[in-house]
Write an enzyme that holds these catalytic residues in place. Structure first.
Site, mmCIF file in Angstrom:
data_model
loop_
_atom_site.group_PDB
_atom_site.id
_atom_site.type_symbol
_atom_site.label_atom_id
_atom_site.label_comp_id
_atom_site.label_asym_id
_atom_site.label_seq_id
_atom_site.Cartn_x
_atom_site.Cartn_y
_atom_site.Cartn_z
ATOM 1 N N LYS A 104 -18.021 -80.266 23.563
ATOM 2 C CA LYS A 104 -19.224 -80.787 22.899
ATOM 3 C C LYS A 104 -20.405 -80.918 23.854
ATOM 4 O O LYS A 104 -21.566 -80.779 23.451
ATOM 5 C CB LYS A 104 -18.930 -82.143 22.255
ATOM 6 C CG LYS A 104 -17.932 -82.096 21.108
ATOM 7 C CD LYS A 104 -18.484 -81.399 19.885
ATOM 8 C CE LYS A 104 -17.557 -81.514 18.686
ATOM 9 N NZ LYS A 104 -18.007 -80.674 17.554
ATOM 10 N N GLU A 118 -24.267 -87.308 14.223
ATOM 11 C CA GLU A 118 -23.038 -87.682 13.540
ATOM 12 C C GLU A 118 -21.896 -87.475 14.519
ATOM 13 O O GLU A 118 -22.013 -86.713 15.472
ATOM 14 C CB GLU A 118 -22.826 -86.802 12.302
ATOM 15 C CG GLU A 118 -22.110 -85.457 12.544
ATOM 16 C CD GLU A 118 -22.897 -84.457 13.391
ATOM 17 O OE1 GLU A 118 -24.120 -84.648 13.552
ATOM 18 O OE2 GLU A 118 -22.285 -83.491 13.897
ATOM 19 N N SER A 154 -10.190 -77.075 23.519
ATOM 20 C CA SER A 154 -11.558 -77.566 23.353
ATOM 21 C C SER A 154 -11.760 -78.988 23.865
ATOM 22 O O SER A 154 -12.872 -79.378 24.194
ATOM 23 C CB SER A 154 -11.955 -77.489 21.877
ATOM 24 O OG SER A 154 -11.018 -78.183 21.076
#
Lengths: 241, 391
Positions: free
Chosen positions: B84, B106, B371
């Site tokens: 991210k 969000e 990830s």
């Protein structure tokens, strides 16, 4: 000039039978009645109308049943559907607008379908003669004239930033300026909505626009009184005109 | 920049946001070709986010499963613990250049919220995060982490109280205060330019991985495997391999209790075309276009839609998408922990689960995008296994 009154309720809250009754009450003093076809995720709505959407869906409102309800209503007021693009797109645009025509619907408001994407439905709206009513926002700036020119039915001018819902204060400097810009390019009536819930606010709006749109205040009455809301709607409606 | 990927994508947002979206599109168009911007971003990647991330050969797993030589792209080793940060540094830098002083976002699992709060702290910007109430409960540690970084966290109680509702609420917040605020969308979703912009910032994953595998193996991998919710780590892992037609691209969707049950979030498997959250793509929804309440053990994959570029890659047959259940993901979570000493995020565990099933079908190398790291999931996995532990 005679100022217009536009009311809004969410269809199916608390039931579609009651929606028919409420529309008949609103028709006593509304030039236009916006009927909200509920959507699971109404992004432009504040918490009052959002909650009404959830109640309506939980109580079994569907697109097909809403059209049946509208077909059974016989009122002098113009009926406008307010919904989001997904229920229209998934139902099938051609079928949706054909049903609008069969139900005597005057126009449609789709808050998440901006001017740039109106091609999604424009040909079907034209084919069945349904007005695509544009929204103009306080942030529209240089877009105002473009939006106004292509608008039909009426122009929905959003009074302030944020979502729908009752506001204590409505400022009108910017909106009056936007109304003036709209007038330069079109005679389509301009109605102002978002946050209007008192007779004083309605009066202020009538001074600058062709009409006033009142939504969340009616929905709140329905939230409070449910199936017994009709007489309360009538009383509030009378105070607002 | 095209606004669409085939028939998918577009810019379906309320008029109130249109000028901001167009302004963002212009700014991104400018800065993506600006050498100085790209230099600053690379500097942040390499000196702050711990890039390039490793391409790790999982020898134990390779021996145990047989077939494929399994490599992990270690996005879990990035600063803040997931991919991210790549997107957030890109968007925060862009927002700063645009003169914005406030970031809103969000978050599902909390990884994107943590990354956004981190970037806001680094750049001296205000930060508010919207998170479904159910997610604030299953990811309590990340809530505290965001607050520690100076962000305000708003639990969202509307609708299903998960990622979809957090996105709704962040859009609503953006309409309240637009001028000085940038909405850092956390996945490759939303109105144009977000899906393209997020993909470009995440494409660093496949840019590095492609170079690394060529150096290590002398040839391209047979497959690239990644988990898909909105799909930002997957599009980042796929992007620089799209032209390499012999490289299979495989997205692993969250099937929840099973793609044939209502408790699922497997969008490609059960979804139909629709328009929501600013984009035309596939959605889990009913015949009236009402968005379905979805389910996954993984808060990060618990989303009823998928990025429009994935919907397109699926439509043209360039990528394939497979459903992975909660049970399979939890098994993979435990397997990777014990076999390689790596605790993966439960999201990433969906990709690991597919690799476990499919390894035997390959005789060359495959890359699995890891990830994120799994520290945040330890308590909820324990609960899933019937153990109650204090976080």
């Amino acid at each position: 000039m005679n100022k217009k009154f536009v009311s809004f309720i969410t269809a199916g809250d608390p039931s579609l039978e009651k929606t028919k009754e409420f529309i008949e009450v609103l028709a006593e003093h509304s030039d236009i009645i916006e009927v909200g076809l509920p959507f699971s995720d109404p992004l432009a709505e504040g918490e009052v109308i959002e909650a009404a959407n959830m109640r309506a869906l939980a109580n079994g409102a569907t697109t097909a049943k809403l059209f049946d309800t509208l077909k059974s209503v016989d009122v002098a007021s113009k009926l406008v559907i307010l919904t989001y693009i997904n229920p229209v797109f998934v139902y099938g645009c051609d079928k949706f607008f054909a049903q609008c025509k069969d139900s005597g619907v005057y126009g449609i408001i789709i808050p998440d379908l901006p001017h740039e994407e109106r091609g999604e439905v424009a040909e079907y709206a034209a084919k069945y003669g349904i007005h695509l009513i544009p929204l103009i926002a306080p942030t529209s700036a240089e877009r105002v004239k473009m939006l106004a020119k292509d608008g039909s039915g009426f122009i929905y001018l959003v009074s302030s930033l944020g979502t729908t819902g009752v506001r204590d204060e409505i400022t009108t400097d910017l909106t009056a300026d936007i109304v003036a810009q709209i007038r330069e390019v079109t005679d389509t009536p301009v109605m102002i909505g978002f946050g209007i819930s008192t007779p004083e606010q309605a009066e202020t709006i009538r001074e600058i626009a062709d009409g006033v749109i009142v939504g969340s205040a009616f929905v709140k009455i329905i939230e409070e009184h449910g199936k017994h809301a009709a007489k309360h709607i009538r009383k509030f409606l009378k105070s607002m005109i | 920049m095209s606004k669409r990927f085939g028939e998918f994508g577009g810019q379906y947002v309320p008029e109130i946001l249109m000028n901001s979206i167009l302004e963002l599109e212009q700014a991104y168009e400018h800065y993506k070709n600006d050498d100085e911007f790209q230099r600053e971003l690379s500097h942040l990647f390499n000196n702050y986010a711990n890039r390039p991330s490793l391409l790790y050969f999982a020898e134990n797993m390779t021996k145990d499963l047989g077939g494929a030589k399994i490599y992990f792209k270690r996005e879990d080793l990035n600063h803040t613990g997931s991919h991210k940060i790549n997107n957030v540094l890109g968007q925060a830098l862009l927002a700063k250049k645009m003169g914005k002083i406030r970031l809103i976002a969000e978050t599902g699992a909390g990884q994107h919220g943590v990354a956004t709060a981190t970037a806001a702290a680094l750049f001296g910007m205000e930060c508010e995060i919207f998170m479904g109430k159910e997610d604030t409960e299953r990811q309590a540690l990340n809530v505290y982490r965001m607050e520690l970084l100076g962000a305000k966290v708003h639990p969202v109680t509307a609708g299903t109280m998960t990622l979809k509702d957090a996105v709704n609420e962040t859009f609503r917040e953006w309409t309240q205060r637009i001028d000085d605020t940038h909405y850092v969308i956390g996945s490759a979703v939303g109105p144009h330019p977000f899906p393209t912009m997020v993909r470009d910032f995440q494409a660093v994953i496949s840019r590095e991985a492609r170079e690394q595998i060529l150096k290590l193996e002398g040839e391209l991998p047979q497959a690239v495997i990644a988990c898909v919710g909105g799909g930002s780590n997957a599009i980042g892992a796929f992007y620089n391999f799209i032209e390499d037609e012999n490289v299979e691209l495989i997205g692993c969707e969250a099937a929840g209790l099973g793609a044939d049950t209502p408790k699922t979030a497997a969008t490609i498997t059960i979804g139909t075309p629709g328009i929501f959250h600013g984009m035309k793509t596939l959605w889990c929804q009913n015949e009236d276009g009402q968005i379905a309440p979805v389910h996954s053990i993984s808060a990060g994959l618990d989303y009823p839609g998928i990025g429009p570029e994935h919907a397109h890659l699926h439509a043209i047959g360039r990528a394939k998408f497979v459903p992975i259940t909660d049970d399979e993901a939890v098994t993979a979570f435990e397997y990777l922990s014990r076999t390689e000493g790596i605790i993966p995020a439960v999201e990433s565990a969906h990709a690991v689960a597919y690799a476990m099933k499919a390894a035997k079908n390959y005789d060359g190398s495959i890359i699995v995008n890891l990830s994120g790291r799994g520290d945040k999931d330890v308590a909820s996995i324990a609960r899933y296994k019937g153990e109650d532990i204090n976080e």
